[in-house]
Design an enzyme around this catalytic site. Structure first.
Site, mmCIF file in Angstrom:
data_model
loop_
_atom_site.group_PDB
_atom_site.id
_atom_site.type_symbol
_atom_site.label_atom_id
_atom_site.label_comp_id
_atom_site.label_asym_id
_atom_site.label_seq_id
_atom_site.Cartn_x
_atom_site.Cartn_y
_atom_site.Cartn_z
ATOM 1 N N GLN A 52 -61.681 27.854 3.000
ATOM 2 C CA GLN A 52 -62.941 28.100 2.289
ATOM 3 C C GLN A 52 -64.074 28.164 3.299
ATOM 4 O O GLN A 52 -65.213 28.446 2.952
ATOM 5 C CB GLN A 52 -63.210 26.954 1.307
ATOM 6 C CG GLN A 52 -62.144 26.794 0.255
ATOM 7 C CD GLN A 52 -62.284 25.457 -0.465
ATOM 8 O OE1 GLN A 52 -63.049 25.331 -1.413
ATOM 9 N NE2 GLN A 52 -61.557 24.456 -0.025
ATOM 10 N N HIS A 55 -63.872 32.630 1.405
ATOM 11 C CA HIS A 55 -65.325 32.753 1.191
ATOM 12 C C HIS A 55 -66.015 33.567 2.273
ATOM 13 O O HIS A 55 -67.230 33.438 2.464
ATOM 14 C CB HIS A 55 -65.966 31.357 1.088
ATOM 15 C CG HIS A 55 -65.560 30.604 -0.142
ATOM 16 N ND1 HIS A 55 -65.594 29.240 -0.253
ATOM 17 C CD2 HIS A 55 -65.097 31.045 -1.351
ATOM 18 C CE1 HIS A 55 -65.171 28.862 -1.454
ATOM 19 N NE2 HIS A 55 -64.853 29.935 -2.129
ATOM 20 N N CYS A 106 -75.359 45.146 6.310
ATOM 21 C CA CYS A 106 -76.515 45.684 5.609
ATOM 22 C C CYS A 106 -76.063 46.140 4.219
ATOM 23 O O CYS A 106 -75.126 46.939 4.102
ATOM 24 C CB CYS A 106 -77.081 46.863 6.397
ATOM 25 S SG CYS A 106 -78.446 47.650 5.526
ATOM 26 N N CYS A 122 -81.497 45.112 9.715
ATOM 27 C CA CYS A 122 -80.710 46.283 10.127
ATOM 28 C C CYS A 122 -81.674 47.289 10.766
ATOM 29 O O CYS A 122 -82.888 47.239 10.521
ATOM 30 C CB CYS A 122 -80.067 46.880 8.878
ATOM 31 S SG CYS A 122 -79.043 48.327 9.193
ATOM 32 N N THR A 136 -61.242 19.113 1.847
ATOM 33 C CA THR A 136 -61.969 19.793 0.765
ATOM 34 C C THR A 136 -62.161 18.833 -0.403
ATOM 35 O O THR A 136 -61.255 18.062 -0.735
ATOM 36 C CB THR A 136 -61.268 21.091 0.299
ATOM 37 O OG1 THR A 136 -62.016 21.640 -0.794
ATOM 38 C CG2 THR A 136 -59.837 20.889 -0.139
HETATM 39 P P1 NAD Z 1 -67.223 19.863 0.560
HETATM 40 O O1 NAD Z 1 -68.441 19.641 1.393
HETATM 41 O O2 NAD Z 1 -67.391 19.944 -0.904
HETATM 42 O O3 NAD Z 1 -66.180 18.669 0.837
HETATM 43 C C1 NAD Z 1 -65.824 18.293 2.132
HETATM 44 C C2 NAD Z 1 -64.660 17.334 2.031
HETATM 45 O O4 NAD Z 1 -64.247 17.005 3.342
HETATM 46 C C3 NAD Z 1 -65.010 16.026 1.330
HETATM 47 O O5 NAD Z 1 -63.987 15.716 0.411
HETATM 48 C C4 NAD Z 1 -65.063 14.991 2.477
HETATM 49 O O6 NAD Z 1 -64.641 13.708 2.066
HETATM 50 C C5 NAD Z 1 -64.090 15.601 3.465
HETATM 51 N N1 NAD Z 1 -64.340 15.271 4.868
HETATM 52 C C6 NAD Z 1 -65.525 15.086 5.506
HETATM 53 N N2 NAD Z 1 -65.330 14.857 6.810
HETATM 54 C C7 NAD Z 1 -63.990 14.902 7.019
HETATM 55 C C8 NAD Z 1 -63.166 14.767 8.174
HETATM 56 N N3 NAD Z 1 -63.672 14.525 9.385
HETATM 57 N N4 NAD Z 1 -61.823 14.872 8.014
HETATM 58 C C9 NAD Z 1 -61.270 15.103 6.771
HETATM 59 N N5 NAD Z 1 -62.013 15.245 5.655
HETATM 60 C C10 NAD Z 1 -63.347 15.153 5.780
HETATM 61 O O7 NAD Z 1 -66.489 21.120 1.167
HETATM 62 P P2 NAD Z 1 -65.570 22.212 0.462
HETATM 63 O O8 NAD Z 1 -64.657 21.554 -0.499
HETATM 64 O O9 NAD Z 1 -65.021 23.029 1.548
HETATM 65 O O10 NAD Z 1 -66.581 23.096 -0.396
HETATM 66 C C11 NAD Z 1 -67.813 23.494 0.156
HETATM 67 C C12 NAD Z 1 -68.052 24.996 0.250
HETATM 68 O O11 NAD Z 1 -69.062 25.162 1.242
HETATM 69 C C13 NAD Z 1 -66.869 25.773 0.739
HETATM 70 O O12 NAD Z 1 -66.669 26.761 -0.176
HETATM 71 C C14 NAD Z 1 -67.276 26.396 2.074
HETATM 72 O O13 NAD Z 1 -67.285 27.812 1.969
HETATM 73 C C15 NAD Z 1 -68.689 26.022 2.307
HETATM 74 N N6 NAD Z 1 -68.936 25.334 3.595
HETATM 75 C C16 NAD Z 1 -68.332 25.791 4.726
HETATM 76 C C17 NAD Z 1 -68.556 25.143 5.933
HETATM 77 C C18 NAD Z 1 -67.880 25.665 7.162
HETATM 78 O O14 NAD Z 1 -67.557 26.855 7.234
HETATM 79 N N7 NAD Z 1 -67.588 24.819 8.148
HETATM 80 C C19 NAD Z 1 -69.395 24.041 5.999
HETATM 81 C C20 NAD Z 1 -70.011 23.609 4.816
HETATM 82 C C21 NAD Z 1 -69.755 24.260 3.618
#
Ligand code: NAD
Length: 256
Positions: free
Chosen positions: A109, A127, A135, A155, A195
């Protein structure tokens, strides 16, 4: 962690490695938590982005279309943390699990490209990816460096660029949706890492895999709603600490 808890964790890691080694096809589903140790904060933990920005005001495609300058205030923060981030031990470990033949595909994700940079070749970007911008008017594409030269990035045709990520209200790329569904319904092991499983439809993947008979292994610093509903083996802890241990256990089984 007490000595007893450490022993239990070690036993569960071995059990998880066994599940992966006995299944013909394993898949991983990853979320923001796997990239926290690369310096990219997740969204929902205290201090996360959604505490400061309202999801619908900043995270929806209609918000972007109506006022891209405003939405870029949030996107600039995301872009800043993502552009120099490097894969951590968890991304690299996941790449190694693929290399030893125990992982078919990572469904992520995340939008940070760190699985690819960490050595995984089969990645479904559910995602999208923030490392490129497009653009909406003329379809030209640019690299993320564009954010360094102007804000909001534009752009050559004058339109404000959109990062190639899926906003709320946008459809998941059809191929990603189809391939993820097919893999979830046919895998024997699903590794769920970092997640909170609150975003649909990505959060339906563990249930689909479970129904198909897969063993569900979950790595997270804290339990989620999946932990009681579908998870078979919960490995508590930071992904950067647990995944390398899982890799060692898996390598041991593969070499036997
Ligand atoms: P979320 O923020 O909802 O949940 C993150 C999860 O990771 C939590 O359950 C938390 O307890 C756990 N966590 C935190 N640190 C950790 C670690 N060091 N090791 C293991 N687990 C850990 O994230 P989500 O469920 O991915 O949903 C958020 C949405 O936001 C996603 O769809 C994503 O596209 C986007 N997002 C992406 C990024 C990225 O690309 N790095 C960053 C933030 C949000």
């Amino acid at each position: 962690m007490t000595a007893k808890e450490t022993k239990k964790l070690e036993a569960n890691i071995k059990e998880a490695a066994k599940v992966l080694s006995q299944s013909a096809l394993n898949v991983a589903l990853t979320g923001a938590g796997i990239s926290v140790e690369s310096g990219i904060p997740d969204f929902r933990s205290p201090g996360g982005l959604w505490e400061r920005y309202d999801i619908m005001e900043y995270g929806s495609i209609s918000a972007f279309r109506n006022n891209p300058e405003k939405v870029w205030k949030m996107l600039a923060e995301i872009g800043d943390t993502i552009k120099d981030a490097k894969p951590n031990r968890a991304h690299k470990g996941v790449g190694q699990i693929e290399q030893i033949g125990l992982l078919h595909t990572v469904i992520t994700q995340n939008i940070d490209n760190l699985h690819q940079e960490g050595g995984t070749t089969n990645v479904i970007e559910y995602h999208g990816n923030f490392k490129t911008l497009s653009c909406l008017a003329c379809a030209r594409t640019y690299g993320i460096e564009k954010v360094d030269s102007e804000m909001p990035p534009k752009c050559t045709c004058g339109e404000i660029l959109k990062p190639d990520i899926i906003f709320f209200g946008e459809a998941i790329p059809p191929e990603a949706l189809r391939d993820s569904y097919e893999l979830a319904s046919s895998c024997g092991g699903l590794l769920v890492i970092g997640t909170s499983a609150q975003v649909t439809p990505a959060n339906t993947i563990p249930g689909i895999a479970k129904q198909a008979g897969a063993g569900i292994i979950e790595i997270n610093v804290e339990p989620t709603h999946l932990t009681t509903l579908v998870t078979d083996i919960f490995l508590p802890g930071k992904a950067g600490e647990i995944v390398p241990k899982l890799v060692d256990a898996a390598k041991e089984l593969v070499s036997q």
